[in-house]
Design an enzyme around this catalytic site. Structure first.
Site, PDB file in Angstrom:
ATOM      1  N   GLY A  36       0.836  -1.205   0.000  1.00  0.00           N
ATOM      2  CA  GLY A  36       0.000   0.000   0.000  1.00  0.00           C
ATOM      3  C   GLY A  36       0.866   1.248   0.000  1.00  0.00           C
ATOM      4  CG  HIS A  37       3.349   2.221   3.410  1.00  0.00           C
ATOM      5  ND1 HIS A  37       3.354   1.104   4.204  1.00  0.00           N
ATOM      6  CD2 HIS A  37       2.808   3.212   4.161  1.00  0.00           C
ATOM      7  CE1 HIS A  37       2.858   1.406   5.382  1.00  0.00           C
ATOM      8  NE2 HIS A  37       2.519   2.671   5.383  1.00  0.00           N
ATOM      9  CD  GLN A 153      -3.580  10.235   7.784  1.00  0.00           C
ATOM     10  OE1 GLN A 153      -3.371   9.956   8.949  1.00  0.00           O
ATOM     11  NE2 GLN A 153      -2.939   9.638   6.782  1.00  0.00           N
ATOM     12  CB  SER A 185      -3.454  -2.022   7.705  1.00  0.00           C
ATOM     13  OG  SER A 185      -3.109  -1.521   8.981  1.00  0.00           O
TER      14      SER A 185
HETATM   15  P1  AMP Z   1       0.911   5.035   7.648  1.00  0.00           P
HETATM   16  O1  AMP Z   1       2.303   4.513   7.596  1.00  0.00           O
HETATM   17  O2  AMP Z   1      -0.090   4.045   8.115  1.00  0.00           O
HETATM   18  O3  AMP Z   1       0.819   6.371   8.353  1.00  0.00           O
HETATM   19  O4  AMP Z   1       0.512   5.330   6.144  1.00  0.00           O
HETATM   20  C1  AMP Z   1       1.277   6.181   5.333  1.00  0.00           C
HETATM   21  C2  AMP Z   1       0.492   6.485   4.091  1.00  0.00           C
HETATM   22  O5  AMP Z   1       0.216   5.269   3.402  1.00  0.00           O
HETATM   23  C3  AMP Z   1      -0.864   7.132   4.398  1.00  0.00           C
HETATM   24  O6  AMP Z   1      -1.104   8.162   3.441  1.00  0.00           O
HETATM   25  C4  AMP Z   1      -1.824   5.993   4.232  1.00  0.00           C
HETATM   26  O7  AMP Z   1      -3.126   6.401   3.867  1.00  0.00           O
HETATM   27  C5  AMP Z   1      -1.158   5.206   3.110  1.00  0.00           C
HETATM   28  N1  AMP Z   1      -1.643   3.830   3.120  1.00  0.00           N
HETATM   29  C6  AMP Z   1      -1.680   2.966   4.167  1.00  0.00           C
HETATM   30  N2  AMP Z   1      -2.231   1.802   3.795  1.00  0.00           N
HETATM   31  C7  AMP Z   1      -2.563   1.932   2.494  1.00  0.00           C
HETATM   32  C8  AMP Z   1      -3.180   1.077   1.531  1.00  0.00           C
HETATM   33  N3  AMP Z   1      -3.584  -0.154   1.855  1.00  0.00           N
HETATM   34  N4  AMP Z   1      -3.366   1.540   0.280  1.00  0.00           N
HETATM   35  C9  AMP Z   1      -2.971   2.795  -0.064  1.00  0.00           C
HETATM   36  N5  AMP Z   1      -2.377   3.654   0.792  1.00  0.00           N
HETATM   37  C10 AMP Z   1      -2.183   3.234   2.054  1.00  0.00           C
END
Ligand code: AMP
Length: 280
Positions: A36-37, A153, A185
């Protein structure tokens, strides 16, 4: 790839890049990187000359100490993945570097930060706004990339950027899912094998809501979905709301809004999962 722990080194590196006329794309993360990241980095690479990342588990956005303590941290793998993703520079500060003084900034996003995540995680979005603004000041990117996975967010960051006229374009990227539909996630690694089998029920129910849109009233559909999920002994719905995609206000009727999204937070064992789906 350059890895910097200090704001000064990061700024110096980026001002040199900017001096050469490079455009800068920025992906803020809390690490424990997954596909996802990486999809955000793919998007950033297409639009910008230089792609930068930050990895910072931001303590002030955690309203639950246990969640902060248990948040997965995989620094070595993260650096390798960033390198493979074509990232030029990663800013990986410690808490002292980011917050040498106690944080006093207070943001008010009106309705946006009072509902759903804002209601159940008091202070969460203030912590997000503080860290994102600070990161924007340090990196000064042309574009910053955020996942639709964290829908509320994203709306808060879009609003902050607009209201404060921050000189950065916010780019929203689609939610990446496992083949069975579970939204990727960092927290998924904390699910037990049994819980991991149940977890895709969340997206299944969101997809069923999308199919049933307008065939039932909004409240009927919300109640039906909560019932479906809570039928699993292991699942406990914190909220599930069908809301206007921009204001996050719950419309009374399907015709009250041009675009709606269903957002949910569900506890599965010790893990709290969030997901959402744009209905129309
Ligand atoms: P985090 O590390 O959880 O703070 O996420 C960093 C970025 O990655 C944020 O903009 C999240 O929305 C994005 N993100 C997390 N999981 C996913 C996913 N499954 N698909 C797309 N973007 C994601």
């Amino acid at each position: 790839m350059k890895v910097f722990r200090t704001i000064a080194e990061t700024k110096a590196y980026l001002s040199e890049a900017r001096g050469k006329g490079a455009t800068i794309g920025f992906v803020p993360t809390m690490g424990a990187l997954h596909q996802g990241h990486l999809s955000l980095f793919e998007a950033a690479k297409k639009d910008n000359d230089v792609v930068t990342a930050s990895i910072f588990v931001n303590p002030i956005q955690f309203n639950n100490k246990e969640d902060l303590k248990k948040y997965p941290r995989t620094p070595r793998e993260d650096i390798r993945k960033l390198e493979e993703a074509g990232c030029a520079m990663a800013f990986i500060p410690d808490v002292e570097e980011m917050y040498p003084e106690p944080v006093v900034d207070k943001y008010d996003f009106g309705y946006l930060d009072k509902v759903m995540e804002g209601k159940f995680r008091p202070g969460h979005f203030n912590g997000v706004a503080v860290v994102v603004r600070k990161l924007f000041e340090i990196i000064n990117p042309d574009r910053a990339y955020f996942g639709l996975k964290d829908y509320q967010q994203l709306k808060i960051i879009e609003t902050m950027t607009r209201e404060l006229k921050l000189p950065v374009e916010i780019v929203a990227c689609p939610t990446m899912r496992e083949p069975d539909g579970l939204a990727m996630s960092s927290r998924n690694v904390r699910l037990t094998p049994e819980e991991r089998i149940i977890a895709p029920a969340i997206y299944r129910v969101l997809s069923q809501i999308k199919e049933k849109t307008r065939k039932y009233s909004i409240t009927e559909l919300e109640n039906w979905a909560v019932h479906q999920l809570n039928n699993y002994e292991e699942l406990n719905v914190e909220y599930l709301e069908i809301v206007d995609a921009e204001t996050l206000i719950r419309p009374g009727d399907w015709n009250d809004s041009e675009s709606m999204v269903v957002c949910t937070a569900v506890h599965l064992g010790k893990v709290r999962l969030i997901d959402n789906l744009i209905l129309f």
